[in-house]
Motif scaffolding. Structure first.
Motif, PDB file in Angstrom:
ATOM      1  N   UNK A 161      17.931   8.410 -63.236  1.00  0.00           N
ATOM      2  CA  UNK A 161      19.051   9.312 -63.511  1.00  0.00           C
ATOM      3  C   UNK A 161      18.743  10.243 -64.681  1.00  0.00           C
ATOM      4  N   UNK A 162      18.036   9.773 -65.686  1.00  0.00           N
ATOM      5  CA  UNK A 162      17.658  10.630 -66.813  1.00  0.00           C
ATOM      6  C   UNK A 162      16.680  11.705 -66.353  1.00  0.00           C
ATOM      7  N   UNK A 163      15.750  11.334 -65.478  1.00  0.00           N
ATOM      8  CA  UNK A 163      14.796  12.300 -64.940  1.00  0.00           C
ATOM      9  C   UNK A 163      15.517  13.361 -64.104  1.00  0.00           C
ATOM     10  N   UNK A 164      16.472  12.945 -63.295  1.00  0.00           N
ATOM     11  CA  UNK A 164      17.245  13.891 -62.479  1.00  0.00           C
ATOM     12  C   UNK A 164      18.048  14.847 -63.355  1.00  0.00           C
ATOM     13  N   UNK A 165      18.653  14.327 -64.414  1.00  0.00           N
ATOM     14  CA  UNK A 165      19.424  15.178 -65.322  1.00  0.00           C
ATOM     15  C   UNK A 165      18.525  16.195 -66.022  1.00  0.00           C
ATOM     16  N   UNK A 166      17.341  15.779 -66.411  1.00  0.00           N
ATOM     17  CA  UNK A 166      16.392  16.686 -67.058  1.00  0.00           C
ATOM     18  C   UNK A 166      15.975  17.793 -66.091  1.00  0.00           C
ATOM     19  N   UNK A 167      15.694  17.437 -64.864  1.00  0.00           N
ATOM     20  CA  UNK A 167      15.317  18.429 -63.852  1.00  0.00           C
ATOM     21  C   UNK A 167      16.449  19.412 -63.609  1.00  0.00           C
ATOM     22  N   UNK A 168      17.673  18.947 -63.576  1.00  0.00           N
ATOM     23  CA  UNK A 168      18.831  19.821 -63.355  1.00  0.00           C
ATOM     24  C   UNK A 168      18.990  20.799 -64.520  1.00  0.00           C
ATOM     25  N   UNK A 169      18.826  20.320 -65.749  1.00  0.00           N
ATOM     26  CA  UNK A 169      18.935  21.192 -66.919  1.00  0.00           C
ATOM     27  C   UNK A 169      17.836  22.248 -66.883  1.00  0.00           C
ATOM     28  N   UNK A 170      16.620  21.858 -66.571  1.00  0.00           N
ATOM     29  CA  UNK A 170      15.509  22.807 -66.487  1.00  0.00           C
ATOM     30  C   UNK A 170      15.771  23.828 -65.382  1.00  0.00           C
ATOM     31  N   UNK A 171      16.336  23.394 -64.278  1.00  0.00           N
ATOM     32  CA  UNK A 171      16.666  24.300 -63.178  1.00  0.00           C
ATOM     33  C   UNK A 171      17.723  25.331 -63.597  1.00  0.00           C
ATOM     34  N   UNK A 172      18.749  24.892 -64.312  1.00  0.00           N
ATOM     35  CA  UNK A 172      19.770  25.817 -64.806  1.00  0.00           C
ATOM     36  C   UNK A 172      19.176  26.841 -65.771  1.00  0.00           C
ATOM     37  N   UNK A 173      18.290  26.398 -66.644  1.00  0.00           N
ATOM     38  CA  UNK A 173      17.637  27.312 -67.580  1.00  0.00           C
ATOM     39  C   UNK A 173      16.793  28.329 -66.816  1.00  0.00           C
ATOM     40  N   UNK A 174      16.078  27.892 -65.807  1.00  0.00           N
ATOM     41  CA  UNK A 174      15.251  28.794 -65.006  1.00  0.00           C
ATOM     42  C   UNK A 174      16.110  29.810 -64.254  1.00  0.00           C
ATOM     43  N   UNK A 175      17.240  29.390 -63.741  1.00  0.00           N
ATOM     44  CA  UNK A 175      18.141  30.304 -63.023  1.00  0.00           C
ATOM     45  C   UNK A 175      18.699  31.347 -63.985  1.00  0.00           C
ATOM     46  N   UNK A 176      19.115  30.918 -65.169  1.00  0.00           N
ATOM     47  CA  UNK A 176      19.632  31.863 -66.165  1.00  0.00           C
ATOM     48  C   UNK A 176      18.552  32.853 -66.583  1.00  0.00           C
ATOM     49  N   UNK A 177      17.335  32.378 -66.805  1.00  0.00           N
ATOM     50  CA  UNK A 177      16.228  33.267 -67.181  1.00  0.00           C
ATOM     51  C   UNK A 177      15.949  34.271 -66.057  1.00  0.00           C
ATOM     52  N   UNK A 178      16.013  33.832 -64.817  1.00  0.00           N
ATOM     53  CA  UNK A 178      15.816  34.740 -63.683  1.00  0.00           C
ATOM     54  C   UNK A 178      16.878  35.818 -63.646  1.00  0.00           C
TER      55      UNK A 178
END
Length: 98
Positions: free
Chosen positions: A4-21
């Motif tokens: 669950x911690x790994x999934x949460x980290x991936x989700x946060x990184x995905x949100x950051x990547x979407x915002x940067x895009x």
């Protein structure tokens, strides 16, 4: 780390990547375009051929201090006053005497 911690980290990184895009593909180009348009409008001088955002084509014959221009249109040399924000493009800039 558990799953669950790994999934949460991936989700946060995905949100950051979407915002940067969004920033690099939408927000930044739009702000650069707006900045260039403002620079173009401020550079309008006497002798420039301009087109307003309403489609009126004319030559700048006077510049007022209240952020407006006097343009001359048509063969009958009708004059009208327009605001700088209404300039759509500068078609042909004035020639500087060297």
């Amino acid at each position: 780390m558990n799953a669950s911690a790994t999934n949460n980290t991936i989700i946060v990184i995905l949100y950051i990547a979407i915002f940067a895009g969004f920033y690099f593909f939408l927000i930044r180009p739009q702000s650069k375009k707006k900045k260039n348009e403002e620079k173009m409008r401020k550079s309008a001088q006497v002798g420039d051929e301009i087109t307003t955002i309403g489609g009126i084509v004319g030559r700048v014959v006077g510049v007022k201090e209240d952020d407006s221009l006097i343009i001359e249109t048509g063969s009958d040399r009708a004059k009208m006053r327009v605001r700088r924000w209404a300039i759509g493009s500068i078609d042909n800039t004035h020639e500087e005497a060297e």
